[in-house]
Design a protein around this motif. Sequence first.
Motif, PDB file in Angstrom:
ATOM      1  N   THR A  17       0.791  -1.231   0.000  1.00  0.00           N
ATOM      2  CA  THR A  17       0.000   0.000   0.000  1.00  0.00           C
ATOM      3  C   THR A  17       0.823   1.281   0.000  1.00  0.00           C
ATOM      4  O   THR A  17       0.508   2.209  -0.754  1.00  0.00           O
ATOM      5  CB  THR A  17      -0.963   0.033   1.207  1.00  0.00           C
ATOM      6  N   ILE A  18       1.873   1.355   0.808  1.00  0.00           N
ATOM      7  CA  ILE A  18       2.571   2.630   0.979  1.00  0.00           C
ATOM      8  C   ILE A  18       3.379   3.052  -0.254  1.00  0.00           C
ATOM      9  O   ILE A  18       3.197   4.174  -0.741  1.00  0.00           O
ATOM     10  CB  ILE A  18       3.420   2.620   2.259  1.00  0.00           C
ATOM     11  N   ALA A  21       1.020   4.140  -2.974  1.00  0.00           N
ATOM     12  CA  ALA A  21       0.330   5.379  -2.609  1.00  0.00           C
ATOM     13  C   ALA A  21       1.233   6.590  -2.815  1.00  0.00           C
ATOM     14  O   ALA A  21       0.784   7.627  -3.319  1.00  0.00           O
ATOM     15  CB  ALA A  21      -0.144   5.304  -1.162  1.00  0.00           C
ATOM     16  N   LEU A  24       1.407   7.095  -6.585  1.00  0.00           N
ATOM     17  CA  LEU A  24       0.151   7.646  -7.089  1.00  0.00           C
ATOM     18  C   LEU A  24       0.040   9.129  -6.756  1.00  0.00           C
ATOM     19  O   LEU A  24      -0.364   9.931  -7.596  1.00  0.00           O
ATOM     20  CB  LEU A  24      -1.040   6.874  -6.501  1.00  0.00           C
ATOM     21  N   ASN A  25       0.431   9.495  -5.541  1.00  0.00           N
ATOM     22  CA  ASN A  25       0.390  10.898  -5.139  1.00  0.00           C
ATOM     23  C   ASN A  25       1.329  11.731  -6.004  1.00  0.00           C
ATOM     24  O   ASN A  25       0.982  12.819  -6.454  1.00  0.00           O
ATOM     25  CB  ASN A  25       0.770  11.013  -3.664  1.00  0.00           C
ATOM     26  N   PHE A  41      -8.628   5.014  -9.952  1.00  0.00           N
ATOM     27  CA  PHE A  41      -8.597   6.229  -9.145  1.00  0.00           C
ATOM     28  C   PHE A  41      -9.059   7.438  -9.948  1.00  0.00           C
ATOM     29  O   PHE A  41      -8.412   8.475  -9.946  1.00  0.00           O
ATOM     30  CB  PHE A  41      -7.179   6.460  -8.604  1.00  0.00           C
ATOM     31  N   VAL A  44      -9.235  10.749  -8.107  1.00  0.00           N
ATOM     32  CA  VAL A  44      -7.956  11.404  -7.831  1.00  0.00           C
ATOM     33  C   VAL A  44      -7.565  12.271  -9.017  1.00  0.00           C
ATOM     34  O   VAL A  44      -7.088  13.394  -8.858  1.00  0.00           O
ATOM     35  CB  VAL A  44      -6.855  10.365  -7.526  1.00  0.00           C
TER      36      VAL A  44
END
Length: 123
Positions: A17-18, A21, A24-25, A41, A44
Amino acid sequence: MGRVGEFRVSHILAWLTIPPALYLNYEAATDPANMHFQAAFWWVKDVAAQYPHLFMGLFKMGVVLHILEALFVLVKALRAKVAPADALLWTVQTLILGGPSTMPFLKSLKPKGGKKEEEGKDA
């Protein structure tokens, strides 16, 4: 029993996950129109198109926090005289994962005996 500060790989969910993430950010902040995960997403993409500075700020803040956590782990490991290989592995893992690595590291520094060892010293 393992040695103090012995390296352990963090839970698989943290690895799944991290890092994605953070990626993606970053992608949302730099080029929301061409995000690779558009189908999953979509929301987003829409928000990032309107507020790219928000996503870049969140990404930068996440990177800075991970760096600070990794430095904290490195200093703690060196002061606790953790084996150099373990200290390096904990530091790199914390740089990537942050908290899900920092908490197990701090627990690995505590003696395994718990209160019994402490009570024996007082007597």
